[in-house]
Write a protein that holds these residues in place. Structure first.
Motif, PDB file in Angstrom:
ATOM      1  N   THR A 203       0.851  -1.190   0.000  1.00 47.36           N
ATOM      2  CA  THR A 203       0.000   0.000   0.000  1.00 47.36           C
ATOM      3  C   THR A 203       0.888   1.241   0.000  1.00 47.36           C
ATOM      4  OG1 THR A 203      -1.840  -1.060   1.137  1.00 47.36           O
ATOM      5  CG2 THR A 203      -1.634   1.330   1.382  1.00 47.36           C
ATOM      6  N   ALA A 204       0.701   2.091  -1.007  1.00 44.42           N
ATOM      7  CA  ALA A 204       1.578   3.253  -1.173  1.00 44.42           C
ATOM      8  C   ALA A 204       1.033   4.129  -2.282  1.00 44.42           C
ATOM      9  CB  ALA A 204       2.994   2.801  -1.520  1.00 44.42           C
ATOM     10  N   VAL A 205       1.613   5.299  -2.379  1.00 49.74           N
ATOM     11  CA  VAL A 205       1.407   6.120  -3.565  1.00 49.74           C
ATOM     12  C   VAL A 205       2.523   5.763  -4.538  1.00 49.74           C
ATOM     13  CG1 VAL A 205       1.297   8.446  -4.515  1.00 49.74           C
ATOM     14  CG2 VAL A 205       0.334   7.967  -2.241  1.00 49.74           C
ATOM     15  N   TYR A 206       2.146   5.442  -5.741  1.00 50.02           N
ATOM     16  CA  TYR A 206       3.100   5.028  -6.766  1.00 50.02           C
ATOM     17  C   TYR A 206       3.353   6.199  -7.710  1.00 50.02           C
ATOM     18  CZ  TYR A 206       3.041   0.245  -5.165  1.00 50.02           C
ATOM     19  OH  TYR A 206       3.199  -0.897  -4.411  1.00 50.02           O
ATOM     20  N   TYR A 207       4.622   6.506  -7.900  1.00 49.51           N
ATOM     21  CA  TYR A 207       5.039   7.647  -8.698  1.00 49.51           C
ATOM     22  C   TYR A 207       5.792   7.202  -9.947  1.00 49.51           C
ATOM     23  CZ  TYR A 207       4.144  10.404  -4.494  1.00 49.51           C
ATOM     24  OH  TYR A 207       3.560  11.007  -3.411  1.00 49.51           O
ATOM     25  N   CYS A 208       5.545   7.891 -11.009  1.00 48.54           N
ATOM     26  CA  CYS A 208       6.279   7.724 -12.256  1.00 48.54           C
ATOM     27  C   CYS A 208       7.418   8.742 -12.270  1.00 48.54           C
ATOM     28  CB  CYS A 208       5.316   7.977 -13.411  1.00 48.54           C
ATOM     29  SG  CYS A 208       6.026   7.883 -15.052  1.00 48.54           S
ATOM     30  N   ALA A 209       8.544   8.342 -12.855  1.00 53.00           N
ATOM     31  CA  ALA A 209       9.689   9.242 -12.933  1.00 53.00           C
ATOM     32  C   ALA A 209      10.367   9.092 -14.284  1.00 53.00           C
ATOM     33  CB  ALA A 209      10.680   8.940 -11.817  1.00 53.00           C
ATOM     34  N   ALA A 210      11.020  10.153 -14.711  1.00 53.35           N
ATOM     35  CA  ALA A 210      11.751  10.145 -15.976  1.00 53.35           C
ATOM     36  C   ALA A 210      13.140  10.716 -15.745  1.00 53.35           C
ATOM     37  CB  ALA A 210      11.013  10.974 -17.029  1.00 53.35           C
ATOM     38  N   ALA A 211      14.115  10.121 -16.423  1.00 58.95           N
ATOM     39  CA  ALA A 211      15.485  10.585 -16.257  1.00 58.95           C
ATOM     40  C   ALA A 211      16.236  10.490 -17.579  1.00 58.95           C
ATOM     41  CB  ALA A 211      16.206   9.751 -15.205  1.00 58.95           C
ATOM     42  N   ARG A 212      17.079  11.449 -17.805  1.00 58.14           N
ATOM     43  CA  ARG A 212      17.984  11.362 -18.952  1.00 58.14           C
ATOM     44  C   ARG A 212      19.050  10.323 -18.607  1.00 58.14           C
ATOM     45  NH1 ARG A 212      17.440  16.701 -17.652  1.00 58.14           N
ATOM     46  NH2 ARG A 212      16.240  17.993 -19.107  1.00 58.14           N
ATOM     47  N   GLY A 213      19.515   9.652 -19.623  1.00 54.91           N
ATOM     48  CA  GLY A 213      20.569   8.676 -19.364  1.00 54.91           C
ATOM     49  C   GLY A 213      20.415   7.478 -20.261  1.00 54.91           C
ATOM     50  N   ILE A 214      21.267   6.508 -20.011  1.00 51.45           N
ATOM     51  CA  ILE A 214      21.282   5.314 -20.860  1.00 51.45           C
ATOM     52  C   ILE A 214      20.878   4.069 -20.100  1.00 51.45           C
ATOM     53  CG2 ILE A 214      22.764   3.819 -22.243  1.00 51.45           C
ATOM     54  CD1 ILE A 214      24.453   6.274 -22.901  1.00 51.45           C
ATOM     55  N   PHE A 215      21.422   3.900 -18.914  1.00 50.00           N
ATOM     56  CA  PHE A 215      21.204   2.667 -18.171  1.00 50.00           C
ATOM     57  C   PHE A 215      20.095   2.827 -17.141  1.00 50.00           C
ATOM     58  CE2 PHE A 215      24.662   0.782 -20.237  1.00 50.00           C
ATOM     59  CZ  PHE A 215      25.702   1.674 -20.271  1.00 50.00           C
ATOM     60  N   ALA A 216      19.167   1.861 -17.110  1.00 43.39           N
ATOM     61  CA  ALA A 216      18.020   1.938 -16.208  1.00 43.39           C
ATOM     62  C   ALA A 216      18.451   2.040 -14.750  1.00 43.39           C
ATOM     63  CB  ALA A 216      17.122   0.727 -16.411  1.00 43.39           C
ATOM     64  N   ALA A 217      19.552   1.412 -14.410  1.00 39.38           N
ATOM     65  CA  ALA A 217      20.006   1.413 -13.027  1.00 39.38           C
ATOM     66  C   ALA A 217      20.297   2.819 -12.509  1.00 39.38           C
ATOM     67  CB  ALA A 217      21.249   0.540 -12.879  1.00 39.38           C
ATOM     68  N   SER A 218      20.564   3.730 -13.411  1.00 39.52           N
ATOM     69  CA  SER A 218      20.858   5.099 -12.978  1.00 39.52           C
ATOM     70  C   SER A 218      19.639   5.782 -12.385  1.00 39.52           C
ATOM     71  CB  SER A 218      21.414   5.921 -14.139  1.00 39.52           C
ATOM     72  OG  SER A 218      20.456   6.058 -15.164  1.00 39.52           O
ATOM     73  N   LEU A 219      18.447   5.244 -12.621  1.00 38.76           N
ATOM     74  CA  LEU A 219      17.231   5.854 -12.060  1.00 38.76           C
ATOM     75  C   LEU A 219      16.905   5.296 -10.683  1.00 38.76           C
ATOM     76  CD1 LEU A 219      14.950   7.846 -12.423  1.00 38.76           C
ATOM     77  CD2 LEU A 219      13.735   6.176 -13.826  1.00 38.76           C
ATOM     78  N   LYS A 220      17.707   4.394 -10.158  1.00 38.41           N
ATOM     79  CA  LYS A 220      17.428   3.825  -8.848  1.00 38.41           C
ATOM     80  C   LYS A 220      17.540   4.867  -7.746  1.00 38.41           C
ATOM     81  CE  LYS A 220      18.738  -0.414  -7.992  1.00 38.41           C
ATOM     82  NZ  LYS A 220      19.572  -1.614  -7.820  1.00 38.41           N
ATOM     83  N   SER A 221      18.302   5.876  -7.988  1.00 32.81           N
ATOM     84  CA  SER A 221      18.460   6.943  -7.000  1.00 32.81           C
ATOM     85  C   SER A 221      17.384   8.003  -7.197  1.00 32.81           C
ATOM     86  CB  SER A 221      19.839   7.588  -7.147  1.00 32.81           C
ATOM     87  OG  SER A 221      19.910   8.790  -6.395  1.00 32.81           O
ATOM     88  N   LEU A 222      16.766   8.445  -6.095  1.00 29.01           N
ATOM     89  CA  LEU A 222      15.742   9.479  -6.167  1.00 29.01           C
ATOM     90  C   LEU A 222      16.273  10.733  -6.849  1.00 29.01           C
ATOM     91  CD1 LEU A 222      14.151   9.283  -2.612  1.00 29.01           C
ATOM     92  CD2 LEU A 222      13.066   8.655  -4.768  1.00 29.01           C
ATOM     93  N   GLY A 223      17.502  11.053  -6.583  1.00 33.04           N
ATOM     94  CA  GLY A 223      18.064  12.292  -7.085  1.00 33.04           C
ATOM     95  C   GLY A 223      18.346  12.304  -8.561  1.00 33.04           C
ATOM     96  N   SER A 224      18.275  11.140  -9.190  1.00 30.93           N
ATOM     97  CA  SER A 224      18.588  11.082 -10.612  1.00 30.93           C
ATOM     98  C   SER A 224      17.395  11.379 -11.493  1.00 30.93           C
ATOM     99  CB  SER A 224      19.160   9.705 -10.966  1.00 30.93           C
ATOM    100  OG  SER A 224      18.191   8.712 -10.766  1.00 30.93           O
ATOM    101  N   ALA A 225      16.208  11.422 -10.904  1.00 39.91           N
ATOM    102  CA  ALA A 225      15.012  11.688 -11.710  1.00 39.91           C
ATOM    103  C   ALA A 225      14.965  13.164 -12.100  1.00 39.91           C
ATOM    104  CB  ALA A 225      13.760  11.314 -10.942  1.00 39.91           C
ATOM    105  N   ASP A 226      14.659  13.388 -13.349  1.00 44.01           N
ATOM    106  CA  ASP A 226      14.499  14.761 -13.830  1.00 44.01           C
ATOM    107  C   ASP A 226      13.057  15.250 -13.670  1.00 44.01           C
ATOM    108  OD1 ASP A 226      16.760  13.617 -16.167  1.00 44.01           O
ATOM    109  OD2 ASP A 226      17.193  15.388 -14.955  1.00 44.01           O
ATOM    110  N   TYR A 227      12.122  14.316 -13.776  1.00 42.36           N
ATOM    111  CA  TYR A 227      10.707  14.681 -13.682  1.00 42.36           C
ATOM    112  C   TYR A 227       9.958  13.627 -12.878  1.00 42.36           C
ATOM    113  CZ  TYR A 227      12.162  17.591 -17.597  1.00 42.36           C
ATOM    114  OH  TYR A 227      12.826  18.487 -18.396  1.00 42.36           O
ATOM    115  N   TRP A 228       8.907  14.106 -12.197  1.00 34.22           N
ATOM    116  CA  TRP A 228       8.051  13.233 -11.393  1.00 34.22           C
ATOM    117  C   TRP A 228       6.590  13.476 -11.735  1.00 34.22           C
ATOM    118  CZ3 TRP A 228       9.956   9.583  -8.160  1.00 34.22           C
ATOM    119  CH2 TRP A 228      11.283   9.698  -7.729  1.00 34.22           C
ATOM    120  N   GLY A 229       5.815  12.423 -11.607  1.00 34.89           N
ATOM    121  CA  GLY A 229       4.374  12.580 -11.677  1.00 34.89           C
ATOM    122  C   GLY A 229       3.819  12.893 -10.300  1.00 34.89           C
ATOM    123  N   GLN A 230       2.526  13.067 -10.237  1.00 38.93           N
ATOM    124  CA  GLN A 230       1.866  13.409  -8.978  1.00 38.93           C
ATOM    125  C   GLN A 230       1.535  12.180  -8.138  1.00 38.93           C
ATOM    126  OE1 GLN A 230       1.345  16.596  -7.740  1.00 38.93           O
ATOM    127  NE2 GLN A 230       2.780  16.956  -9.420  1.00 38.93           N
ATOM    128  N   GLY A 231       1.593  11.026  -8.732  1.00 38.51           N
ATOM    129  CA  GLY A 231       1.353   9.791  -8.003  1.00 38.51           C
ATOM    130  C   GLY A 231      -0.065   9.281  -8.119  1.00 38.51           C
TER     131      GLY A 231
END
Length: 126
Positions: A91-119
């Motif tokens: 049970t949670a609010v699920y958020y979508c995120a987008a990040a520039r980059g090549i490897f998916a693993a780079s988005l594992k960090s919260l700080g790497s996201a460039d954009y967020w949805g509202q959840g």
């Protein structure tokens, strides 16, 4: 203006399946890593899954244990999260995120996201 709009959340029972969607606009979608995070009440936001552009390796959090699947449709600028065998602790609010980059693993960090949805909220009852 970049927008990420999540949908598909709701009230579920333990063991149910649910598919979340995130529609993106205002960005070159097919050149962004797309991902999902979640934030349970009273807890920090955590990484769930990410999918790169161009057919690279998908990354999941360990707790997924093969139950979730992430996919993207670049013709619709949409990323999906298929969740199976849901548990009450998810049970949670699920958020979508987008990040520039090549490897998916780079988005594992919260700080790497460039954009967020509202959840979109997901509630799983036992």
């Amino acid at each position: 203006q970049v927008q990420l709009v999540e949908s598909g959340g709701g009230l579920m029972q333990a063991g149910d399946s649910l598919r979340l969607s995130c529609a993106a606009s205002g960005l070159a979608f097919n050149y962004y890593i797309m991902g999902w995070f979640r934030q349970a009440p009273g807890k920090e936001r955590e990484f769930v899954a990410a999918i790169p552009w161009g057919g690279g390796s998908i990354v999941f959090a360990d707790f997924v244990e093969g139950r979730f699947f992430i996919s993207r449709d670049d013709t619709k600028n949409t990323v999906y999260l298929q969740m199976n065998s849901l548990k009450p602790e998810e049970t949670a609010v699920y958020y979508c995120a987008a990040a520039r980059g090549i490897f998916a693993a780079s988005l594992k960090s919260l700080g790497s996201a460039d954009y967020w949805g509202q959840g979109t909220p997901v509630t799983v009852s036992s």
